[in-house]
Design an enzyme around this catalytic site. Structure first.
Site, PDB file in Angstrom:
ATOM      1  N   CYS A   1       0.869  -1.184   0.000  1.00 44.71           N
ATOM      2  CA  CYS A   1       0.000   0.000   0.000  1.00 44.71           C
ATOM      3  C   CYS A   1       0.896   1.221   0.000  1.00 44.71           C
ATOM      4  CB  CYS A   1      -0.891  -0.025   1.241  1.00 44.71           C
ATOM      5  SG  CYS A   1      -1.924   1.436   1.480  1.00 44.71           S
TER       6      CYS A   1
ATOM      7  N   CYS B   1      -1.118   3.497  -6.847  1.00 46.15           N
ATOM      8  CA  CYS B   1      -1.882   2.814  -5.796  1.00 46.15           C
ATOM      9  C   CYS B   1      -2.081   1.392  -6.274  1.00 46.15           C
ATOM     10  CB  CYS B   1      -3.227   3.510  -5.566  1.00 46.15           C
ATOM     11  SG  CYS B   1      -4.375   2.613  -4.489  1.00 46.15           S
TER      12      CYS B   1
END
Length: 261
Positions: A74, A187
């Protein structure tokens, strides 16, 4: 630490499954534990202290399960607390950041025009600001927060083509894509949109994500510690989520399968 000990991989939700697939492809003998924090997603719109608290809870759980390494799959969580987690845990902790270096250096020395898509918090954090400062003098770097792409993945609406296309156009139409050299998928959730993004973008525009590089970095660190699994394999992949519903487990399995060849 035994070489057949698992590797812990976690994300704010389901995006890190794309990283898990990249690791499994490169290191098929390794045992992988994936934890998605979907009950607390998205991270990209939360306060840093909240994100750090969740990362510590997950990291502590991984240590209880005997992992030999952790991957923060992440970009947002990495930007908030990777240094803290490296101090907290006695195993390698691999973070992620938008693959801006790759996007800028792929031009063979020519100045590049790069659009970085990411969560709002990733783009605001000091870690990305330092990364951007390294390359913005020579290259043109544009940034676009895309929080709704995370929501589409987490709500199992990737197959809603009208929604996906409308959302992508809303984020990308303000830019002259013909003038760009690369678009960074900053992302891990955004990797699931690679094909619909490619439909919108000109063929000359490179779509770049950090998943393969993260997998290679993990392999290098394990090799340095003589911790690569030398067993006959293949390794196991176990999936857990803070949203323990059967629907979430089913979605997780489908997303992981969608990343495989």
């Amino acid at each position: 630490m035994a070489s057949d000990a698992p590797i812990g991989i976690f994300d704010s939700g389901l995006g890190g499954l794309s990283v898990t697939a990249a690791i499994q492809k490169l290191l098929p003998q390794e045992n992988l534990l994936y934890f998605g924090d979907s009950a607390y997603a998205p991270y990209g719109t939360k306060e840093p202290v909240q994100i750090a608290q969740r990362c510590h809870v997950i990291g502590d759980r991984f240590m209880d399960l005997g992992v030999k390494a952790m991957v923060i799959a992440c970009n947002t969580a990495t930007s908030v607390c990777v240094d803290e987690m490296r101090q907290r845990y006695p195993v390698p902790v691999i973070g992620m950041e938008p693959a801006l270096k790759l996007a800028c250096t792929r031009g063979g020395g020519r100045p590049q025009r790069v659009l970085v898509t990411a969560t709002p918090l990733t783009l605001k954090e000091a870690k990305f600001s330092r990364l951007m400062a390294r390359f913005s003098g020579r290259h043109t770097i544009l940034t676009q927060p895309c929080p709704d792409l995370v929501t589409i993945v987490e709500s199992d609406r990737l197959n809603d083509q009208a929604l996906v296309d409308a959302t992508l156009h809303r984020y990308l139409d303000p830019y002259d894509l013909q003038t760009l050299d690369a678009l960074v998928l900053g992302c891990t959730h955004f990797v699931f949109f690679r094909k619909p993004i490619a439909r919108i973008c000109p063929p000359s525009l490179a779509l770049i994500d950090g998943n393969p590089g993260t997998a290679r970095h993990l392999k290098d660190l394990l090799a340095q510690d003589d911790a690569l699994n030398q067993g006959p394999g293949p390794g196991r992949v176990q999936i857990a989520n803070s949203d323990s519903s059967p629907a979430m487990l089913d979605l997780s399995k489908r997303l992981l399968a969608s990343c495989r060849p």
